[in-house]
Design an enzyme around this catalytic site. Structure first.
Site, PDB file in Angstrom:
ATOM      1  CG  HIS A 196      -2.060  -1.017   1.073  1.00 27.18           C
ATOM      2  ND1 HIS A 196      -2.863  -1.406   2.126  1.00 27.18           N
ATOM      3  CD2 HIS A 196      -2.513  -1.724  -0.005  1.00 27.18           C
ATOM      4  CE1 HIS A 196      -3.739  -2.313   1.710  1.00 27.18           C
ATOM      5  NE2 HIS A 196      -3.545  -2.519   0.417  1.00 27.18           N
ATOM      6  CB  CYS A 254       6.619  13.170 -14.653  1.00 30.37           C
ATOM      7  SG  CYS A 254       7.502  13.177 -13.076  1.00 30.37           S
ATOM      8  CB  CYS A 303       7.502  16.897  -9.720  1.00 31.27           C
ATOM      9  SG  CYS A 303       8.410  15.403 -10.175  1.00 31.27           S
TER      10      CYS A 303
HETATM   11  C1  BJW Z   1      -3.578  -5.813  16.986  1.00 30.69           C
HETATM   12  C2  BJW Z   1      -3.074  -4.971  17.940  1.00 30.69           C
HETATM   13  C3  BJW Z   1      -1.959  -5.431  18.612  1.00 30.69           C
HETATM   14  C4  BJW Z   1      -4.714  -3.963  17.125  1.00 30.69           C
HETATM   15  N1  BJW Z   1      -1.454  -6.618  18.312  1.00 30.69           N
HETATM   16  N2  BJW Z   1      -3.070  -7.013  16.716  1.00 30.69           N
HETATM   17  C5  BJW Z   1     -16.378  -4.799  -2.528  1.00 30.69           C
HETATM   18  C6  BJW Z   1     -15.997  -6.110  -2.285  1.00 30.69           C
HETATM   19  C7  BJW Z   1     -14.646  -6.489  -2.355  1.00 30.69           C
HETATM   20  C8  BJW Z   1     -13.661  -5.542  -2.637  1.00 30.69           C
HETATM   21  C9  BJW Z   1     -14.053  -4.253  -2.874  1.00 30.69           C
HETATM   22  C10 BJW Z   1     -15.385  -3.884  -2.822  1.00 30.69           C
HETATM   23  N3  BJW Z   1     -15.473  -2.551  -3.093  1.00 30.69           N
HETATM   24  C11 BJW Z   1     -14.227  -2.097  -3.292  1.00 30.69           C
HETATM   25  C12 BJW Z   1     -13.350  -3.111  -3.165  1.00 30.69           C
HETATM   26  C13 BJW Z   1     -11.865  -3.032  -3.272  1.00 30.69           C
HETATM   27  C14 BJW Z   1     -11.245  -2.212  -2.174  1.00 30.69           C
HETATM   28  C15 BJW Z   1     -11.689  -2.758  -0.816  1.00 30.69           C
HETATM   29  O1  BJW Z   1     -11.105  -3.677  -0.271  1.00 30.69           O
HETATM   30  N4  BJW Z   1     -12.674  -2.136  -0.196  1.00 30.69           N
HETATM   31  C16 BJW Z   1     -13.170  -2.635   1.093  1.00 30.69           C
HETATM   32  C17 BJW Z   1     -13.610  -1.446   1.915  1.00 30.69           C
HETATM   33  C18 BJW Z   1     -14.272  -3.644   0.831  1.00 30.69           C
HETATM   34  N5  BJW Z   1      -9.803  -2.353  -2.327  1.00 30.69           N
HETATM   35  C19 BJW Z   1      -9.125  -1.547  -3.100  1.00 30.69           C
HETATM   36  O2  BJW Z   1      -9.629  -0.609  -3.677  1.00 30.69           O
HETATM   37  C20 BJW Z   1      -7.661  -1.889  -3.292  1.00 30.69           C
HETATM   38  N6  BJW Z   1      -7.359  -1.981  -4.681  1.00 30.69           N
HETATM   39  C21 BJW Z   1      -7.902  -2.921  -5.455  1.00 30.69           C
HETATM   40  O3  BJW Z   1      -8.698  -3.751  -5.013  1.00 30.69           O
HETATM   41  O4  BJW Z   1      -7.471  -2.887  -6.757  1.00 30.69           O
HETATM   42  C22 BJW Z   1      -8.020  -3.853  -7.669  1.00 30.69           C
HETATM   43  C23 BJW Z   1      -7.419  -5.198  -7.501  1.00 30.69           C
HETATM   44  C24 BJW Z   1      -8.208  -6.330  -7.629  1.00 30.69           C
HETATM   45  C25 BJW Z   1      -7.631  -7.600  -7.491  1.00 30.69           C
HETATM   46  C26 BJW Z   1      -6.293  -7.723  -7.276  1.00 30.69           C
HETATM   47  C27 BJW Z   1      -5.515  -6.584  -7.155  1.00 30.69           C
HETATM   48  C28 BJW Z   1      -6.084  -5.333  -7.260  1.00 30.69           C
HETATM   49  C29 BJW Z   1      -6.778  -0.813  -2.666  1.00 30.69           C
HETATM   50  C30 BJW Z   1      -6.887  -0.803  -1.182  1.00 30.69           C
HETATM   51  C31 BJW Z   1      -6.034   0.348  -0.619  1.00 30.69           C
HETATM   52  C32 BJW Z   1      -6.145   0.423   0.882  1.00 30.69           C
HETATM   53  N7  BJW Z   1      -5.498   1.600   1.325  1.00 30.69           N
HETATM   54  C33 BJW Z   1      -5.408   1.868   2.766  1.00 30.69           C
HETATM   55  C34 BJW Z   1      -4.824   3.288   2.957  1.00 30.69           C
HETATM   56  C35 BJW Z   1      -3.321   3.278   2.647  1.00 30.69           C
HETATM   57  C36 BJW Z   1      -2.698   4.600   2.940  1.00 30.69           C
HETATM   58  C37 BJW Z   1      -2.826   4.991   4.395  1.00 30.69           C
HETATM   59  O5  BJW Z   1      -2.218   4.352   5.271  1.00 30.69           O
HETATM   60  O6  BJW Z   1      -3.548   5.970   4.660  1.00 30.69           O
HETATM   61  O7  BJW Z   1      -4.591   0.878   3.399  1.00 30.69           O
HETATM   62  S1  BJW Z   1      -6.972   1.694   3.627  1.00 30.69           S
HETATM   63  C38 BJW Z   1      -6.284   1.033   5.109  1.00 30.69           C
HETATM   64  O8  BJW Z   1      -6.779  -0.323   5.308  1.00 30.69           O
HETATM   65  C39 BJW Z   1      -4.774   0.903   4.845  1.00 30.69           C
HETATM   66  C40 BJW Z   1      -4.468  -0.421   5.445  1.00 30.69           C
HETATM   67  O9  BJW Z   1      -3.252  -0.927   4.904  1.00 30.69           O
HETATM   68  C41 BJW Z   1      -5.684  -1.242   5.126  1.00 30.69           C
HETATM   69  C42 BJW Z   1      -5.868  -2.451   6.010  1.00 30.69           C
HETATM   70  O10 BJW Z   1      -6.058  -2.088   7.362  1.00 30.69           O
HETATM   71  P1  BJW Z   1      -5.485  -3.002   8.504  1.00 30.69           P
HETATM   72  O11 BJW Z   1      -4.011  -2.983   8.476  1.00 30.69           O
HETATM   73  O12 BJW Z   1      -6.134  -4.325   8.476  1.00 30.69           O
HETATM   74  O13 BJW Z   1      -5.923  -2.158   9.822  1.00 30.69           O
HETATM   75  P2  BJW Z   1      -7.294  -2.250  10.672  1.00 30.69           P
HETATM   76  O14 BJW Z   1      -7.342  -1.027  11.493  1.00 30.69           O
HETATM   77  O15 BJW Z   1      -8.445  -2.547   9.830  1.00 30.69           O
HETATM   78  O16 BJW Z   1      -7.070  -3.532  11.597  1.00 30.69           O
HETATM   79  C43 BJW Z   1      -6.129  -3.544  12.652  1.00 30.69           C
HETATM   80  C44 BJW Z   1      -6.073  -4.956  13.210  1.00 30.69           C
HETATM   81  O17 BJW Z   1      -5.030  -4.990  14.160  1.00 30.69           O
HETATM   82  C45 BJW Z   1      -7.358  -5.387  13.942  1.00 30.69           C
HETATM   83  O18 BJW Z   1      -7.710  -6.696  13.501  1.00 30.69           O
HETATM   84  C46 BJW Z   1      -6.958  -5.436  15.419  1.00 30.69           C
HETATM   85  O19 BJW Z   1      -7.577  -6.487  16.138  1.00 30.69           O
HETATM   86  C47 BJW Z   1      -5.481  -5.681  15.313  1.00 30.69           C
HETATM   87  N8  BJW Z   1      -4.705  -5.139  16.414  1.00 30.69           N
HETATM   88  N9  BJW Z   1      -3.879  -3.807  17.974  1.00 30.69           N
HETATM   89  C48 BJW Z   1      -2.088  -7.378  17.365  1.00 30.69           C
HETATM   90  N10 BJW Z   1      -1.401  -4.678  19.586  1.00 30.69           N
END
Ligand code: BJW
Length: 236
Positions: free
Chosen positions: A111, A122, A138
């Protein structure tokens, strides 16, 4: 053919692994999305609509990077890569730089990275630790107005997906650490790895929507359960 003496390990990390370093997760109580709705800061449309707001959100987080340190979980994964006789690849969804600062080398930021900027005119990418704003030119093409954080927003294609799909097909152990499994394509990695015959393990503070897809789940703080798991693996 896999010639590694030990099973190849693919590790997916999410925001939970950095929580004990003081970086907010996204979806937990008090997480980043509570005060910054996704659609206002993490989509290309939001950036086009209100670039100042999006820059503010990422500038704050970028400025926080030097104030946080890798925790015991990041350090344990770096130790695993150094001491394990097989291959270890970390695919992180996190945009912080704590894995590399802990010493991990075989690392994919699917990500993107907070400490990098991307010119949407560019396509040049630059290491970037300062604030960004709409007037910053840039360094490659000199145009202003196109510089953005080099992170992957909803609707954009994550980085190095070909390499990740190949690694999922080749790994023998898939470990998911500190991710809620709400965001695709990362959310489907466990099924992909299992289909290729890998064993699967989830390390998380709590159950996630994907927990039932894993062979084994361990609950606890990453800073406790990741070093314990690494000790277990290195002990053979
Ligand atoms: C602990 C802890 C401790 C706490 N110890 N554990 C409908 C159905 C299916 C898919 C889609 C849909 N509509 C749209 C989509 C696709 C979309 C998507 O997934 N949407 C969902 C909302 C459904 N995805 C995309 O658009 C992606 N691109 C894409 O799909 O392109 C097409 C493609 C298709 C097929 C193959 C390839 C490509 C792009 C997604 C980009 C996500 N970007 C972000 C922001 C990044 C920049 C930033 O940081 O600001 O990425 S969103 C945000 O969520 C960030 C994270 O990396 C990501 C995941 O979050 P994460 O890491 O799981 O955090 P949390 O907060 O959710 O969870 C924390 C966890 O930690 C919890 O479980 C806690 O229990 C645990 N925890 N403390 C251990 N101490």
């Amino acid at each position: 053919m896999n010639t590694s003496p030990k099973p190849t390990i693919l590790i997916l990390t999410g925001a939970g692994i950095s929580a004990e370093s003081g970086i907010d997760t996204f979806r937990d109580e008090g997480g980043l999305w509570e005060n910054h709705p996704i659609e206002e800061v993490a989509t290309p449309e939001a950036f086009a609509r209100n670039p100042d707001k999006v820059h503010d959100f990422y500038n704050l987080r970028r400025a926080g990077l030097p104030t946080v340190e890798p925790n015991a979980a990041h350090l344990a994964l770096a130790r695993l890569e150094r001491e394990y006789a097989g291959e270890v690849l970390i695919v992180t969804q996190n945009v912080d730089n704590l894995h590399e600062r802990a010493g991990s080398k075989n690392l994919i930021h699917m990500h993107g990275e907070l400490a990098r900027a991307l010119c949407s005119y560019c396509g040049a990418r630059h290491d970037w630790l300062d604030d960004l704003d709409v007037d910053v030119p840039c360094p490659a093409c000199s145009r202003a107005g196109g510089m953005r954080p080099d992170v992957v927003w909803f609707g954009e294609y994550p980085y190095q997906m070909e390499r990740i799909w190949d690694a999922l097909a080749a790994c023998e152990l898939f470990v998911s650490i500190g991710t809620s499994g709400n965001v695709y394509p990362a959310a489907q990695f466990v099924q992909q790895a299992a289909r290729s015959g890998a064993k699967t393990l989830e390390l998380n503070l709590e159950a996630t929507p994907g927990t039932s897809d894993f062979d084994r789940s361990v609950r606890g703080k990453a800073g406790d359960i990741v070093p314990a798991w690494v000790d277990e693996i290195l002990a053979g």
